[in-house]
Scaffold this active site. Structure first.
Site, PDB file in Angstrom:
ATOM      1  N   ASN A 142     -36.967 -26.488  53.469  1.00  0.00           N
ATOM      2  CA  ASN A 142     -36.740 -25.236  52.751  1.00  0.00           C
ATOM      3  C   ASN A 142     -37.154 -25.369  51.290  1.00  0.00           C
ATOM      4  OD1 ASN A 142     -35.698 -22.815  51.701  1.00  0.00           O
ATOM      5  ND2 ASN A 142     -33.678 -23.715  51.412  1.00  0.00           N
ATOM      6  N   ASP A 244     -40.391 -21.759  52.482  1.00  0.00           N
ATOM      7  CA  ASP A 244     -39.345 -22.074  53.450  1.00  0.00           C
ATOM      8  C   ASP A 244     -39.877 -21.817  54.861  1.00  0.00           C
ATOM      9  OD1 ASP A 244     -37.067 -22.274  54.978  1.00  0.00           O
ATOM     10  OD2 ASP A 244     -36.082 -20.507  54.152  1.00  0.00           O
ATOM     11  N   TYR A 589     -32.217 -10.115  51.125  1.00  0.00           N
ATOM     12  CA  TYR A 589     -30.777  -9.902  51.211  1.00  0.00           C
ATOM     13  C   TYR A 589     -30.370 -10.000  52.666  1.00  0.00           C
ATOM     14  CZ  TYR A 589     -30.964  -5.093  53.103  1.00  0.00           C
ATOM     15  OH  TYR A 589     -31.150  -3.990  53.914  1.00  0.00           O
ATOM     16  N   HIS A 591     -28.834 -12.423  54.758  1.00  0.00           N
ATOM     17  CA  HIS A 591     -29.445 -13.615  55.354  1.00  0.00           C
ATOM     18  C   HIS A 591     -29.050 -13.722  56.828  1.00  0.00           C
ATOM     19  CE1 HIS A 591     -30.330 -18.048  55.527  1.00  0.00           C
ATOM     20  NE2 HIS A 591     -31.288 -17.675  54.695  1.00  0.00           N
ATOM     21  N   ASN A 655     -33.375 -17.919  60.787  1.00  0.00           N
ATOM     22  CA  ASN A 655     -32.736 -16.856  60.010  1.00  0.00           C
ATOM     23  C   ASN A 655     -33.198 -15.477  60.452  1.00  0.00           C
ATOM     24  OD1 ASN A 655     -31.831 -19.019  58.270  1.00  0.00           O
ATOM     25  ND2 ASN A 655     -33.844 -18.945  57.319  1.00  0.00           N
ATOM     26  N   TRP A1074     -25.286 -19.888  52.185  1.00  0.00           N
ATOM     27  CA  TRP A1074     -25.042 -21.167  51.517  1.00  0.00           C
ATOM     28  C   TRP A1074     -23.857 -21.096  50.551  1.00  0.00           C
ATOM     29  CZ3 TRP A1074     -29.456 -18.339  51.685  1.00  0.00           C
ATOM     30  CH2 TRP A1074     -29.768 -17.559  50.569  1.00  0.00           C
TER      31      TRP A1074
END
Length: 1114
Positions: A142, A244, A589, A591, A655, A1074
């Site tokens: 990432n 990423d 936005y 995630h 994701n 995160w």
């Protein structure tokens, strides 16, 4: 032969360890200037016929998308398909000879020579990434670079691919100039023709083109030309490509031969300047002509004529066959006689005018075919180029981005190029699949994260109607952890490389209507090199806005405030700041990592109601899992580390809103709901239907309504509405509504109205009847909500104690056994059929989601485990029979929850207790069991995962019906799309196979649920008294198993069904993955809770709805 004379030697390496691929100032050699995609047509008719065929893309093609080994041949077929109808373009796709050296110094000596013997080499398909074919290994990171950070040096371990292929120049190309065109190569490469070096290039996502006219054997020669390519996995360019995603190498897009006349159209720009009322458009086309020798513009015009024409594609498919495409001409664009082209484009300016143009937008993607023609003095067509263009205006106003004068709302996603079998190589059908799914789910915008993508992607976005941010291939995220190094953004030595990537993107993609913003890159810091790039774009293309998040998303180099993962309250604060005049659009936005996308509705409540907020791009579209074969031959989705790759960032590549094969995640339903342009709301007794589109009316929609009372349909019908204009609404009073009679005569406790909008006609991306919007609202209740109270019958109950067991039964109808020592249900039978064999216990733990794990020591998961919530052992403090009559038995159990290994049942009256839970069972002769639960957690505990009960059912009880939200997975902070109703599924179908297992498959706001075997025997569960609706989960996988497995295919089914009925269940979160970011209202503080659940036996003759209704007060 003169054309094959060896050019001066080009040294790949020099003295003192110098390597050209590790010199940031050396980014290309012999490479032609960037330009639009060239088609090299031979006629106007050929140009139009080409686009006639290319535009015939629709839903049916998306159904041919393949995601397995078939995609390898599919990529070769696509490369051939994309050049069909282009007589002077030849694809070199196919199986090339390939050798992978461990580093550049180990490549075979003079492997590029024509005479080199390559018969022992392997074969590799081109286009492809070599790691996807067993060479080397994929690496996923990432942020960190996969090599020691020492710019511009990379690594001595630098796998280097050596490619060789053979080709002839068609005899029809006699007298033409020949160009070798690489659409994209990762990361840097040299090319040779017949042993002669012809060029070097970097930038893994943009084309590299070299003229090879003097290096090839003559047209029609029997001698084969040899193309050799040396590709470096790592180069100084890799420092600018730290996105990423998977690090994959090779020639991953097509390689083409282009044949052009001696004087030809080298580039062109299409511009449209709309009148203030959009009633007409001034058309400008700037054309660059390449000649074989230095010649003034005047000399070109002495011998050639430059023209352009615009054709309306709308009429092309109104009849059988191709028809007369030339008759679709709507504007002829002629050379401007005196004024020259702009300084940055030293060519020729053509101008024309189009009255009443059909404007392009994502809602109405109207396109024209632009054809640019070069004729000789006698009027014969010498060269012809073309592209699809749209007429539209992108501008800005205070706090607004405008398209055709309107502040369109960006309902977007970020999209990496990703194919689970091919890596970065593209298939036409797979790109179409992405767009079909996006449009079907109300997504109207895409951010090309984080690099320019395949040229066909832009054409498809133009056709389907998708707003686009096109992003330069610049990311230096890994420098974030190396502050001691000079950052490329501020270093003059990196300026040329960064600017070159921005220029290359703009020059290739400048004529695409879908692009409304240029992006300077992603997570690449901020410095003078960004300012320079922004300045160049503003001078080159003032018709679009500039986007760049780096430096805090509010620098002078961005026209949009474009933060990533900013919280709702913070974006509202910026929007309300009078000093900030730019619109705010979230570049990333929500995630979507695993079971995520909670709180999305809160963002859209803010966006829909706050001037200055204009939408955002969800991270991200697709799970970047790669197809990997296990030792047993089974194939599964792999993530970072699964290939032995180090360093790696594990599953942070997962994701997406869709799986790698584009199967939608349940969260995509939430996105579709919140992104829908038709909004339904209710205030008091008035239902408001609002069309938030800016260009489309509701003329193409059919609206229907349906009313349900306590889960039963009361009525439905077509909703006749006047056409609602864009940005307009229509109100329906309850008393004049078509559902009024159903509402007025209904005695249901809850009445819900659902209004659905469906497309009347098929489109490019969906068939007629597709649901474009669906909203459920609760109609006003005609009475106060009634409490759930048990209506006891006269059935006599049988009660006896046998050893450690209390057995309660009624004839042969049902039988429950409690263990006096543990307080647990040992068995529950209905008509002699075992239903439950273990339960009922308090439960406060869930298998952590990816979001639960985010935040290291501060993560929810870390805090839960530190508090031992994951390892609770429930000891029975007491179990007693409190009341026994002929009609009921009451049993009270008190559990103490302590960490495993801390204390015995006789030592529990101490501070080790994390929970004290009282369960009081009242068992009636009817078989009903009312369970009252009182939970007292230790006040020092962190927010809890759940507060509820767990029990195990026989695995035959797999038929589930429930009255609550559904039919798909939903949670307290992700349930806007899940309507309340009665749904029915198998237990196995409730499970959601996220690639990394965790909490999944829940259903929110459940009033009642039934669990039955195929003969109808089972158990009923519902809320009771004043308890709020439950969160329900039923699975063949235990919570422990979901926590243990690291891949979905590792999961092992249990011998029972684990059921959770939760009074409270923590939200999923998703603002990011995160930090612990579940919003406060979806957290479960460690305070006392009380709730009640009703359980009772079921047979085929009973229904959950009837049982539920029977407990409501009249």
């Amino acid at each position: 032969m003169a054309s094959l004379v060896w050019q001066p030697a080009f040294a790949l390496e020099g003295p003192n360890g110098y390597k050209v691929w590790e010199d940031q100032s050396f980014i290309k050699w012999n490479k032609r200037d960037p330009h639009v995609t060239l088609r090299c047509h031979d006629s106007v008719e050929g140009s139009l016929r080409y686009w006639y065929e290319r535009n015939k893309v629709d839903l049916s093609l998306s159904k041919t998308a393949v995601w397995d080994d078939k995609a390898v041949q599919g990529a070769l077929d696509c490369a051939g398909f994309w050049v069909q109808g282009l007589p002077f373009v030849k694809s070199l796709s196919g199986f090339w000879k390939f050798f992978l050296a461990p580093n550049p110094t180990s490549v075979p000596v003079k492997f590029y020579d024509s005479a080199f013997e390559d018969s022992e080499w392997d074969k590799l398909p081109v286009p492809s990434n070599w790691q996807m074919h067993g060479f080397d290994r994929p690496i996923y990171t990432n942020v960190v670079y996969p090599f020691l950070l020492d710019p511009p040096h990379t690594s001595a371990d630098n796998p280097t691919g050596c490619y060789r292929t053979y080709f002839h120049i068609p005899k029809e190309w006699q007298g033409r100039r020949i160009f070798l065109h690489f659409e994209a190569v990762d990361s840097a490469f040299f090319a040779w023709i017949n042993g002669v070096p012809v060029g070097y290039s970097q930038d893994s996502r943009l084309p590299a083109e070299f003229e090879i006219s003097d290096n090839c054997y003559p047209c029609g020669s029997e001698k084969q030309n040899v193309l050799a390519v040396q590709v470096f996995r790592w180069s100084d360019g890799s420092y600018l490509e730290d996105q990423d995603h998977w690090w994959l190498s090779g020639i991953h897009r097509d390689v083409l031969l282009l044949a052009k006349p001696r004087v030809f159209i080298a580039d062109y720009i299409f511009k449209s300047n709309l009148a203030e009322d959009f009633s007409s458009a001034e058309i400008l086309v700037e054309v660059k002509i390449d000649t074989t020798q230095e010649a003034s513009k005047g000399r070109v015009l002495d011998n050639f004529v430059i023209e352009a024409a615009l054709y309306d594609t709308r009429s092309w498919y109104n009849h059988n066959g191709i028809g007369d495409l030339l008759s679709s001409n709507v504007a002829n664009i002629k050379l401007r006689p005196s004024i020259g082209a702009s300084v940055d484009f030293p060519g020729f300016v053509l101008e024309g005018k189009l009255e009443m143009p059909r404007l392009w937008s994502a809602e109405q993607p109207n396109l024209y075919a632009l054809v640019v023609i070069l004729k000789d003095a006698s009027g014969v067509v010498v060269d012809c180029e073309s592209s699809l263009v749209g007429i539209r205006q992108v501008s800005k106003a205070p706090k607004q981005l405008l398209v055709n004068g309107h502040p369109v709302v960006i309902r977007g996603v970020n999209r990496h190029e990703h194919h689970p079998r091919l890596g970065k190589t593209n298939l036409e059908s797979c790109m179409i699949k992405d767009l079909v799914l996006m449009k079907q789910n109300n997504i109207n915008a895409v951010r090309n994260s984080h690099y320019p993508q395949h040229p066909r992607w832009y054409e498809l976005c133009d056709l389907f109607g998708v707003y686009m941010i096109d992003e330069a291939n610049i990311e230096t995220h890994g420098f974030y952890f190396s502050r001691h190094l000079k950052h490329p953004a501020a270093e003059p030595s990196w300026a040329t490389a960064m600017m070159d990537r921005v220029i290359g993107m703009v020059e290739r993609d400048k004529n695409h209507a879908s692009i409304i913003c240029w992006s300077l890159g992603n997570e690449a810091g901020y410095g003078p090199n960004h300012s320079a790039s922004a300045g160049w774009i503003r001078g080159k293309d003032p018709s679009r806005l500039i986007h760049y998040e780096g430096g805090g998303s509010r620098t002078s180099s961005t026209d949009i405030v474009c933060p990533m993962y900013m919280r709702v309250w913070d974006i509202v604060k910026i929007a309300k700041d009078p000093a900030e005049t730019r619109p705010l659009i979230l570049c990333e936005y929500s995630h979507a990592m695993g079971n995520s996308n909670g709180n999305l509705h809160e963002y859209w409540e803010a966006i829909d109601n706050t001037f200055g907020l204009q939408g955002g791009f969800i991270w991200e579209w697709v799970d970047q899992g790669l197809l990997k074969e296990s030792a047993d031959g089974h194939k599964h989705w792999a993530y970072g580390g699964d290939f032995g790759d180090t360093p790696n960032d594990l599953n942070f590549c997962l994701n997406g809103l869709v799986w790698p094969d584009r199967t939608p995640h349940p969260a995509l339903q939430e996105v579709k709901c919140l992104y829908q342009a038709i909004k339904i709301s209710i205030r008091e007794s008035v239902v408001k239907i609002t069309n938030t589109n800016f260009f489309e009316t509701t003329e193409r929609l059919e609206f229907t309504w349906v009313v349900h009372g306590d889960g039963c349909m009361l009525g439905s019908g077509i909703l006749s509405l006047p056409v609602i204009q864009p940005q307009s609404s229509y109100d329906i009073e309850l008393k004049s509504s078509p559902w009024y009679s159903q509402w007025s005569s209904c005695s249901a406790d809850e009445i819900f109205l659902t209004i659905t909008g469906k497309l009347l006609d098929s489109t490019r991306w969906v068939e007629a009847g597709h649901v474009i919007s669906s909203t459920q609202v609760q109609l006003p209740s005609k009475r106060e909500t009634t409490s759930h109270v048990m209506k006891t019958g006269g059935a006599v109950i049988c009660h006896e104690t046998i050893g450690d067991s209390i057995q309660v039964s009624h004839q042969n109808d049902w039988e429950i056994k409690f263990n006096i020592r543990t307080g647990a249900v040992e068995s529950w039978k209905v008509k002699g059929v075992p239903v439950m064999h273990k339960g009922i216990f308090p439960c406060f733990w869930r298998a952590p989601t990816d979001n639960d794990k985010g935040g290291d020591e501060s993560s929810y998961n870390s805090r839960w485990k530190a508090a031992h919530i994951d390892s609770l052992l429930f000891h029975t403090k007491s179990c007693s029979t409190q009341s026994v009559t002929d009609h009921l038995v009451k049993i009270a159990v008190v559990y103490i929850g302590v960490p495993k290994g801390e204390g015995s049942s006789s030592e529990l009256e101490n501070s080790n207790a994390l929970f004290e839970t009282e369960l009081v069972y009242t068992i009636y002769g009817s078989g009903d069991v009312i369970m009252e639960c009182n939970v007292k957690p230790n006040a020092d505990l962190p927010p809890l995962p759940r507060v509820g009960v767990e029990f195990h059912l026989e695995k035959s009880m797999e038929n589930i019906k429930w009255y609550g939200r559904g039919p798909f997975e939903c949670y307290p902070d992700r349930k806007a799309a899940a309507h309340i109703g009665v749904y029915e599924q198998k237990v196995g179908d409730l499970h959601v196979p996220y690639i990394v297992p965790g909490e999944c498959g829940g259903r929110a706001d459940v009033r009642w649920a039934t669990f039955q075997n195929k003969k109808g025997f089972g158990i009923y569960a519902s809320i009771y008294g004043s308890s709020s609706p439950m969160q329900m989960n039923a699975s063949f996988y235990t919570t422990m198993e979901l926590d243990r497995a690291t891949h979905s295919e590792d999961l092992i089914k249990g011998d029972f069904i684990e059921v959770h009925l939760d009074h409270k269940h923590m939200g999923l979160g998703g603002d990011d993955s995160w930090t612990p970011c579940v919003h406060d209202q979806y957290l479960i503080p460690a305070v006392p809770y009380s709730f009640s659940i009703r359980l009772c036996p079921l047979t085929a003759a009973t229904s959950g709805h009837d049982i539920y209704k029977s407990q409501l007060q009249n």
